[in-house]
Design a protein around this motif. Structure first.
Motif, mmCIF file in Angstrom:
data_model
loop_
_atom_site.group_PDB
_atom_site.id
_atom_site.type_symbol
_atom_site.label_atom_id
_atom_site.label_comp_id
_atom_site.label_asym_id
_atom_site.label_seq_id
_atom_site.Cartn_x
_atom_site.Cartn_y
_atom_site.Cartn_z
ATOM 1 N N ALA A 176 -0.133 -7.080 -3.734
ATOM 2 C CA ALA A 176 0.372 -5.727 -3.507
ATOM 3 C C ALA A 176 1.897 -5.710 -3.542
ATOM 4 O O ALA A 176 2.506 -4.764 -4.062
ATOM 5 C CB ALA A 176 -0.149 -5.205 -2.175
ATOM 6 N N ALA A 177 2.505 -6.758 -3.007
ATOM 7 C CA ALA A 177 3.972 -6.821 -3.000
ATOM 8 C C ALA A 177 4.531 -6.858 -4.410
ATOM 9 O O ALA A 177 5.592 -6.276 -4.695
ATOM 10 C CB ALA A 177 4.436 -8.037 -2.200
ATOM 11 N N THR A 178 3.825 -7.510 -5.333
ATOM 12 C CA THR A 178 4.290 -7.554 -6.722
ATOM 13 C C THR A 178 4.226 -6.184 -7.381
ATOM 14 O O THR A 178 4.915 -5.937 -8.370
ATOM 15 C CB THR A 178 3.455 -8.549 -7.543
ATOM 16 O OG1 THR A 178 2.081 -8.116 -7.591
ATOM 17 C CG2 THR A 178 3.520 -9.948 -6.928
ATOM 18 N N ARG A 179 3.363 -5.295 -6.836
ATOM 19 C CA ARG A 179 3.265 -3.925 -7.368
ATOM 20 C C ARG A 179 4.107 -2.944 -6.564
ATOM 21 O O ARG A 179 3.976 -1.735 -6.729
ATOM 22 C CB ARG A 179 1.811 -3.462 -7.378
ATOM 23 C CG ARG A 179 0.850 -4.338 -8.158
ATOM 24 C CD ARG A 179 1.283 -4.525 -9.615
ATOM 25 N NE ARG A 179 1.444 -3.300 -10.337
ATOM 26 C CZ ARG A 179 0.502 -2.760 -11.135
ATOM 27 N NH1 ARG A 179 -0.644 -3.407 -11.317
ATOM 28 N NH2 ARG A 179 0.712 -1.641 -11.779
ATOM 29 N N GLY A 180 4.949 -3.464 -5.675
ATOM 30 C CA GLY A 180 5.837 -2.600 -4.903
ATOM 31 C C GLY A 180 5.175 -1.913 -3.734
ATOM 32 O O GLY A 180 5.661 -0.874 -3.263
ATOM 33 N N VAL A 201 2.718 5.841 -3.556
ATOM 34 C CA VAL A 201 2.191 5.072 -2.426
ATOM 35 C C VAL A 201 2.982 3.775 -2.300
ATOM 36 O O VAL A 201 3.020 2.964 -3.235
ATOM 37 C CB VAL A 201 0.690 4.780 -2.610
ATOM 38 C CG1 VAL A 201 0.187 3.853 -1.502
ATOM 39 C CG2 VAL A 201 -0.104 6.079 -2.617
ATOM 40 N N ARG A 202 3.582 3.586 -1.139
ATOM 41 C CA ARG A 202 4.410 2.403 -0.916
ATOM 42 C C ARG A 202 3.907 1.545 0.244
ATOM 43 O O ARG A 202 4.426 0.452 0.477
ATOM 44 C CB ARG A 202 5.855 2.827 -0.633
ATOM 45 C CG ARG A 202 6.590 3.281 -1.889
ATOM 46 C CD ARG A 202 6.821 2.087 -2.810
ATOM 47 N NE ARG A 202 7.381 2.455 -4.107
ATOM 48 C CZ ARG A 202 6.686 2.597 -5.208
ATOM 49 N NH1 ARG A 202 5.358 2.421 -5.163
ATOM 50 N NH2 ARG A 202 7.246 2.908 -6.353
ATOM 51 N N LYS A 203 2.883 2.029 0.966
ATOM 52 C CA LYS A 203 2.361 1.250 2.081
ATOM 53 C C LYS A 203 0.863 1.476 2.192
ATOM 54 O O LYS A 203 0.382 2.605 2.051
ATOM 55 C CB LYS A 203 3.046 1.650 3.386
ATOM 56 C CG LYS A 203 2.679 0.750 4.562
ATOM 57 C CD LYS A 203 3.577 1.014 5.759
ATOM 58 C CE LYS A 203 3.270 0.026 6.884
ATOM 59 N NZ LYS A 203 4.192 0.186 8.039
ATOM 60 N N THR A 204 0.125 0.408 2.427
ATOM 61 C CA THR A 204 -1.319 0.505 2.624
ATOM 62 C C THR A 204 -1.714 -0.335 3.830
ATOM 63 O O THR A 204 -1.019 -1.290 4.205
ATOM 64 C CB THR A 204 -2.105 0.010 1.390
ATOM 65 O OG1 THR A 204 -1.752 -1.364 1.132
ATOM 66 C CG2 THR A 204 -1.811 0.856 0.174
ATOM 67 N N ARG A 205 -2.849 0.026 4.406
ATOM 68 C CA ARG A 205 -3.405 -0.720 5.526
ATOM 69 C C ARG A 205 -4.828 -1.141 5.179
ATOM 70 O O ARG A 205 -5.579 -0.346 4.605
ATOM 71 C CB ARG A 205 -3.385 0.119 6.801
ATOM 72 C CG ARG A 205 -1.981 0.350 7.362
ATOM 73 C CD ARG A 205 -2.021 1.234 8.591
ATOM 74 N NE ARG A 205 -0.716 1.305 9.247
ATOM 75 C CZ ARG A 205 0.231 2.165 8.911
ATOM 76 N NH1 ARG A 205 0.043 3.010 7.901
ATOM 77 N NH2 ARG A 205 1.378 2.180 9.560
ATOM 78 N N VAL A 206 -5.174 -2.364 5.550
ATOM 79 C CA VAL A 206 -6.513 -2.894 5.282
ATOM 80 C C VAL A 206 -7.013 -3.585 6.543
ATOM 81 O O VAL A 206 -6.246 -3.844 7.489
ATOM 82 C CB VAL A 206 -6.501 -3.894 4.102
ATOM 83 C CG1 VAL A 206 -6.087 -3.199 2.809
ATOM 84 C CG2 VAL A 206 -5.562 -5.062 4.403
ATOM 85 N N ASP A 207 -8.304 -3.925 6.555
ATOM 86 C CA ASP A 207 -8.851 -4.613 7.716
ATOM 87 C C ASP A 207 -8.751 -6.125 7.531
ATOM 88 O O ASP A 207 -8.243 -6.635 6.527
ATOM 89 C CB ASP A 207 -10.296 -4.178 7.979
ATOM 90 C CG ASP A 207 -11.228 -4.490 6.824
ATOM 91 O OD1 ASP A 207 -10.877 -5.342 5.980
ATOM 92 O OD2 ASP A 207 -12.308 -3.888 6.748
#
Length: 279
Positions: A200-204, A183-189
């Motif tokens: 999240a960026a620190t975890r790639g 998983v390289r991209k996530t979406r949140v509200d």
């Protein structure tokens, strides 16, 4: 002894073949002396799982199973053992890949969606495990889930409703980075904070906050966000999840994984989840 009547919540032979291997492997380890959990079970493993699924699907208390099911002490004891061994998340992960491949997708997801649901609790839940979601005016617990773009459950976290979305999201991101590194991209509200994006960026993982246009009126589906809300709706087909009845958050998480197992196994075998309308 007459054969026990089958209930609509009982898995078919095809679905049982999908979930049996991990359950049987654990039983074989116990018989080999690796795990010592007491005397051998008096009831068939499939019957015990039928009862656990019956509780999850119908919402009845553990103390009120039908008379043709094993006693409460036996069923709940097996549930606790498999909860503590994290067997249910393992089965859920086992089914996740073939469902994606059945839909023509890659076995491992590359994107995910995070969403939360605040739910009221029953009298079984200790006050220390509850909180107040001021925005939704709910006293209870919060379920934070991560799903892939098909709406299949990847991980879940149950906390007090007062826990901020970003605090729960930090734990979810760490779990995703560990167990689903593809998983390289996530979406949140919009309820999630910028510091979660940085974490999240620190975890790639590239995290995108999808916010509703304040100028819009009425219901407007947000891009890619709807799949998580749809998954929460699917979970509500299991009446045990309509309210949080579990004393421990880990039990709540196990019940959600059991519902996901039920849904994914039905997808693989082409069996519909019947509703009260019979559809």
């Amino acid at each position: 002894m007459t054969e026990r009547l089958r209930y609509p919540s009982d898995p078919s032979d095809a679905r049982w073949e999908l979930i049996e291997p991990i359950l049987t492997a654990r039983r074989d380890r116990r018989r080999a002396g690796v795990l010592d959990i007491g005397r051998p079970p008096e009831h068939d493993l499939r019957t015990i799982m039928d009862t656990i699924l019956y509780v999850d699907r119908t919402g009845i208390p553990w103390r009120h199973p039908p008379h043709d099911h094993p006693p409460r002490q036996t069923v709940h004891g097996h549930f606790r053992l498999r909860r503590d061994d994290e067997i249910f998340p393992r089965i859920s992960g086992l089914l996740h890949r073939p469902v994606r491949m059945h839909k023509g997708r890659a076995a491992e997801p590359s994107g995910g969606v995070i969403d939360t649901q605040s739910i009221k609790t029953s009298s079984n839940v200790p006050a220390s495990d509850q909180g107040i979601d001021a925005a939704k005016k709910i006293v209870g617990r919060k379920r934070s889930i991560v799903v892939d773009t098909l709406g299949l459950l990847l991980t879940v976290l149950v906390t007090a409703a007062s826990v901020q979305d970003s605090a729960a999201g930090t734990t979810l991101i760490d779990q995703i980075a560990t167990h689903h590194p593809s998983v390289r991209k996530t979406r949140v509200d919009g309820g999630h904070r910028q510091h979660l994006v940085e974490h999240a960026a620190t975890r790639g993982i590239d995290m995108q906050i999808v916010q509703r246009d304040p100028r819009t009126r009425g219901f407007t589906p947000l891009p890619r966000r709807r799949v998580a809300e749809r998954t929460l709706g699917w979970l509500m087909l299991h009446r045990r999840l309509a309210r949080d009845h579990e004393t421990l958050p880990s039990s709540s998480q196990a019940m959600i994984h059991i519902a996901a197992i039920d849904l994914m196994s039905r997808r693989l075998t082409g069996e519909a989840t019947l509703t009260r309308r019979g559809t």
